[in-house]
Every structure is written in structure tokens, then in C-alpha cells.
Scaffold this motif. Structure first.
Motif, PDB file in Angstrom:
ATOM      1  N   ARG A 212       0.887  -1.184   0.000  1.00 20.16           N
ATOM      2  CA  ARG A 212       0.000   0.000   0.000  1.00 20.16           C
ATOM      3  C   ARG A 212       0.916   1.224   0.000  1.00 20.16           C
ATOM      4  O   ARG A 212       1.351   1.666   1.064  1.00 20.16           O
ATOM      5  N   ILE A 213       1.181   1.778  -1.175  1.00 23.80           N
ATOM      6  CA  ILE A 213       2.233   2.794  -1.282  1.00 23.80           C
ATOM      7  C   ILE A 213       2.011   3.647  -2.529  1.00 23.80           C
ATOM      8  O   ILE A 213       1.455   3.168  -3.517  1.00 23.80           O
ATOM      9  N   LEU A 214       2.460   4.880  -2.478  1.00 27.95           N
ATOM     10  CA  LEU A 214       2.316   5.731  -3.651  1.00 27.95           C
ATOM     11  C   LEU A 214       3.252   5.270  -4.753  1.00 27.95           C
ATOM     12  O   LEU A 214       4.246   4.572  -4.516  1.00 27.95           O
ATOM     13  N   SER A 215       2.961   5.692  -5.982  1.00 28.24           N
ATOM     14  CA  SER A 215       3.845   5.461  -7.120  1.00 28.24           C
ATOM     15  C   SER A 215       4.585   6.746  -7.452  1.00 28.24           C
ATOM     16  O   SER A 215       3.985   7.821  -7.495  1.00 28.24           O
ATOM     17  N   ASN A 216       5.899   6.628  -7.702  1.00 29.33           N
ATOM     18  CA  ASN A 216       6.663   7.794  -8.127  1.00 29.33           C
ATOM     19  C   ASN A 216       6.576   8.026  -9.633  1.00 29.33           C
ATOM     20  O   ASN A 216       7.175   8.982 -10.138  1.00 29.33           O
ATOM     21  N   LEU A 217       5.853   7.163 -10.332  1.00 28.87           N
ATOM     22  CA  LEU A 217       5.554   7.428 -11.731  1.00 28.87           C
ATOM     23  C   LEU A 217       4.264   8.247 -11.767  1.00 28.87           C
ATOM     24  O   LEU A 217       3.166   7.720 -11.930  1.00 28.87           O
ATOM     25  N   ALA A 218       4.408   9.561 -11.599  1.00 31.57           N
ATOM     26  CA  ALA A 218       3.254  10.459 -11.464  1.00 31.57           C
ATOM     27  C   ALA A 218       2.681  10.795 -12.842  1.00 31.57           C
ATOM     28  O   ALA A 218       2.761  11.923 -13.328  1.00 31.57           O
ATOM     29  N   ALA A 219       2.073   9.781 -13.470  1.00 27.68           N
ATOM     30  CA  ALA A 219       1.625   9.907 -14.854  1.00 27.68           C
ATOM     31  C   ALA A 219       0.448  10.862 -15.025  1.00 27.68           C
ATOM     32  O   ALA A 219       0.148  11.271 -16.157  1.00 27.68           O
ATOM     33  N   HIS A 220      -0.219  11.212 -13.936  1.00 28.86           N
ATOM     34  CA  HIS A 220      -1.326  12.178 -14.003  1.00 28.86           C
ATOM     35  C   HIS A 220      -0.867  13.581 -13.613  1.00 28.86           C
ATOM     36  O   HIS A 220      -1.702  14.494 -13.510  1.00 28.86           O
ATOM     37  N   ARG A 221       0.437  13.755 -13.407  1.00 26.35           N
ATOM     38  CA  ARG A 221       0.959  15.023 -12.887  1.00 26.35           C
ATOM     39  C   ARG A 221       2.101  15.500 -13.793  1.00 26.35           C
ATOM     40  O   ARG A 221       3.218  15.720 -13.353  1.00 26.35           O
ATOM     41  N   LEU A 222       1.781  15.676 -15.063  1.00 34.56           N
ATOM     42  CA  LEU A 222       2.796  16.017 -16.052  1.00 34.56           C
ATOM     43  C   LEU A 222       2.983  17.523 -16.175  1.00 34.56           C
ATOM     44  O   LEU A 222       2.027  18.291 -16.059  1.00 34.56           O
ATOM     45  N   ALA A 223       4.221  17.914 -16.399  1.00 33.53           N
ATOM     46  CA  ALA A 223       4.547  19.315 -16.691  1.00 33.53           C
ATOM     47  C   ALA A 223       5.136  19.366 -18.092  1.00 33.53           C
ATOM     48  O   ALA A 223       5.966  18.535 -18.454  1.00 33.53           O
TER      49      ALA A 223
END
Length: 432
Positions: A212-223
Motif C-alpha cells: 500500500r504505497i504511492l507510485s513515483n511514476l506520477a503519470a497524471h501530474r505532467l509538466a
């Protein structure tokens, strides 16, 4: 707020104290921020001991500022924290060459992070996915039913997705919580939600939640960033013909990185030279940003390749674009603990995590072009060694006035320069 003007005449010729005062005046820094910079970022023992375990001391790195950046019509002074010479100078130089067409243009997604739940031993995978979909609104409401400033400001869990993952250990059900983190990086909030919702997910799926952990592949948080450079801006002599030749050389260098992963690794390292340096300066989790950026590049293209894209438009201009996940924040974490991180954020003047993300990808694109232009013209060592010569002099044992004298000799030498040579030249200098 961004500064009125990011351009400083003869900035590199000023003393460290004069530069610090110029930035303090331009960014209207509070005295505490100026004092933090003047102390060279040294944490006191109490602050350091709060940040990590088993503290025995601290370590300083230089903080420099990249100038000339115009982003979305506003001027920015961008703090970099790193040990490598030529990076700040290259980024500032390329930003200066990006003014004819209005500077850098950015666009950033909402700050949505992914929390992952790994569900094992699910007897009916399709039925489990259906059950979660049916209960999605209640599950999101449960995630958001906690006292949280982030949620009060409009953030929180906004969606829940599921997918089946084939593995050598059987098919797993993967649940994604999509969490709007507002101006925080969001790791703690996302991890808390993932852990809190686990019993409900197990009840719905009849399975066992493992990770149960976040993903560092923030594919919804693109710049995203785009910038246009004219041939005249990129030329050595101000002529269009020279600029067009340089652009062709840059494109030849870039396609090498697109097609060859061995070159792409070094090409992308140059991009992260800037992005990670700004992240460190501003108290961000630069390891997460680097991991996400490399992973996104591979995911988006189906192979490891260049993070950036460079093309020539119909008018002969060089156009660069880049899209990367930027999990950054301006509230919480080291950005609010480390006094120099606070000072650097104040210099930058960003008012949201999305704005910070946009600035960071601009710095990365500028640094990337600086490296490509150097490699395709005079070679990377010409500018790098000019700045690195003082480090070589100090490593050779030079002190005081010897440093400048030895540095000049290293720069003037036209052949290969080695540390052994520097040591021999220092002995000659001392012998008169």
C-alpha cells in the motif's frame, strides 16, 4: 511572485556577497532568507537531527542562480544546488537565447498522485473490479473523511481505478487511488489513504492487500514546456547562416539520443542536471522526480529514449518540447524545514506546485540545449574546463593567489589537461 527582471548585467563578475545582495533586492527577500544563504546553508544540529536518523553532521553544496529566464511572460531567477561546473552558466546562456519568440511556454496538469494497492489471492478478479467500481463513491468519501488542509482546499481522492496484472506469481488486482495533492508533493497523504482503505478493499475483493504505497511514476501530474530559438539567437556570430548550421548539428546530436539508449542516458542526465539541481535547492524529493522522469520516458515511447524533442519549424527555428512527471510541492517536507530551501523558494517566487513544476522543466530544457549546442560545436570540454580549472587547481594543492594563476595556465593549455599536469605546473609555479 516572479521578479520584474531576471537579467543582470555582468552578474558573474560580481563577488558572492554582491550577487547575494542583488538577488535579495530583486526578489525582495526577507532578512532571514538572506542570512540563511550567507551561512552557506548550514543546518543547526537540532534541525538536522529532525530530518534524518543517526545524524553526525551536515554537508554543504553551492547554490547558484540561473538568470535570463522568461516563462509564460514572467521573469524568474532559478536557484540551482549542485557541485558540477558549467550547468548554471549553460542554462542561463540558453535562456538568454530564448527571448526573440517570447521565452518558455508551460502547461502543467493538476497535482494528482497515484496510491497503489496490490491485492492478492482474489477468487474472482472481474467480480472484484465490478465491486470496487460500484463502491467507488463511498470509498472516495472514506478516503477524504479525515481532517486535512489539503482536502479543505479542494484536494483529496478524486478517482479510483483498477487493473489486472499478469505476473509469474499469478494475476494480481492493482487498485489506483488518484489523489489531488494541491501544493504538496503528497507522499504522506497518499500513503495514509492507501493504508486506511485497505480493509474495505479486502472486504470487497475477498483478497489480501499486500503493498500500500504511492507510485513515483506520477503519470497524471505532467509538466510540459515548449520553447522556440531563432537561428540568429543560436549562432556564434549573429548570422542566420551560422545559426542554421548550428541547428542542423543540434538535430543530428538529438536524433542520436532518440535512437540509442547509451547516448540517451547521458543526454537525459544533462536534463536532470538542471531539474534535480532546482529540486535540491527547493527542498524537493529529487530521487522521486528522477525515477518518475526516466520511467515515464520509457513508458511513453515503449523504449528508453530522449526525454526532450527537438525539431526545426518551417521558418528554420529550433523548437524544443518536453513532458515529464513533476511530483513537487511548496508546502510541507524539506521545503518548510530547511532555511535555504525556504530562501530559494522565495527567490523563485512560485505560488503553486504546478508553477514550480513548470519552472523545473524549463530549466531542464534549457540545460539540454546548452549541452547539445556545446557538443555539436566546440565540444563539451571547452566551456566545462574553463569553469572546472579552479577545481583542478585546488585539487592540485594550490592556495590563495596560486589558484587563479594555475587556473589560467590550465585554461590556456590547448591540449589534453590532466590532474597530473596541474600538479606539475603548480610545482613549477612555486619554484619560480
Amino acid at each position: 511572485m516572479p521578479v520584474e527582471n531576471s537579467r543582470f548585467k555582468g552578474f558573474f563578475r560580481k563577488s558572492v556577497e554582491e550577487r547575494r545582495q542583488a538577488i535579495a533586492d530583486a526578489a525582495d527577500l526577507e532578512p532571514k532568507h538572506v542570512e540563511a544563504l550567507a551561512r552557506y546553508g548550514e543546518l543547526d544540529e537540532e534541525a538536522a537531527n529532525r530530518m534524518i536518523e543517526n545524524v553526525i553532521g551536515t554537508m554543504s553544496l553551492p547554490v547558484g542562480v540561473a538568470t535570463n529566464f522568461v516563462i509564460d511572460g514572467a521573469h524568474y531567477i532559478i536557484p540551482f544546488c549542485l557541485e558540477e561546473s558549467s550547468v548554471v552558466a549553460a542554462a542561463s546562456n540558453m535562456a538568454k537565447r530564448c527571448l526573440a519568440k517570447g521565452g518558455f511556454r508551460t502547461n502543467s496538469d493538476k497535482p494528482v498522485m497515484i496510491g497503489q494497492l496490490q491485492v492478492l489471492e482474489v477468487p474472482d478478479l472481474d467480480g472484484a473490479e465490478h465491486a470496487i467500481a460500484e463502491a467507488k463513491e463511498k470509498l472516495m468519501a472514506f478516503c477524504n473523511d479525515i481532517p486535512s488542509r489539503m482536502i479543505a482546499l479542494g484536494g483529496g481522492c478524486k478517482d479510483i481505478e483498477t487493473r489486472q496484472l499478469q505476473t509469474p506469481m499469478g494475476t494480481m488486482l492493482i487498485v489506483h487511488l488518484l489523489v489531488d495533492c494541491r501544493d504538496a508533493m503528497g507522499a504522506n497523504a497518499v500513503n495514509t489513504m492507501a493504508e486506511r482503505i485497505s480493509p474495505q478493499i479486502e472486504a470487497l475483493t475477498k483478497g489480501r492487500v499486500h503493498l500500500r504505497i504511492l507510485s513515483n511514476l506520477a503519470a497524471h501530474r505532467l509538466a510540459r514546456v515548449e520553447a522556440t530559438f531563432t537561428p540568429e539567437e543560436l549562432s556564434n556570430d549573429g548570422t542566420r547562416e551560422d545559426g542554421l548550421n548550428i541547428i542542423d548539428g543540434i538535430l543530428e546530436a538529438h536524433v542520436f539520443a532518440e535512437e540509442d539508449p547509451f547516448r540517451a542516458a547521458t543526454h537525459n542526465k544533462g536534463i536532470m542536471n538542471a531539474i534535480s539541481s532546482v529540486a535540491v535547492a527547493c527542498g524537493q524529493d529529487w530521487r522521486a522526480i528522477e525515477a518518475g522522469s526516466h520511467a515515464w520516458t520509457s513508458l511513453e515511447h515503449g523504449r528508453y529514449t530522449s526525454m526532450s524533442t527537438w525539431v526545426k519549424d518551417d521558418d528554420g527555428n529550433l523548437v524544443g518540447t518536453m513532458e515529464l512527471p513533476m511530483a513537487v510541492g511548496i508546502v510541507g517536507g524539506a521545503s518548510k524545514v530547511h532555511p535555504v530551501a525556504q530562501a530559494n523558494l522565495s527567490i523563485l517566487g512560485v505560488e503553486s506546485a504546478q508553477e514550480l513544476a513548470g519552472v523545473m522543466v524549463c530549466a531542464g530544457l534549457a540545460q539540454n540545449l546548452g549541452a547539445l549546442r556545446a557538443l555539436s560545436t566546440n565540444g563539451i570540454q571547452a566551456g566545462h574546463m574553463k569553469l572546472h580549472s579552479k577545481n583542478m587547481a585546488v585539487s592540485a594543492g594550490a592556495i590563495g593567489e596560486e589558484i587563479e594563476l594555475l587556473s589560467q595556465r590550465i585554461q590556456q593549455h590547448e591540449g589534453v589537461r590532466t590532474q597530473t599536469m596541474a600538479e606539475e605546473w603548480l610545482n613549477e609555479l612555486r619554484q619560480g
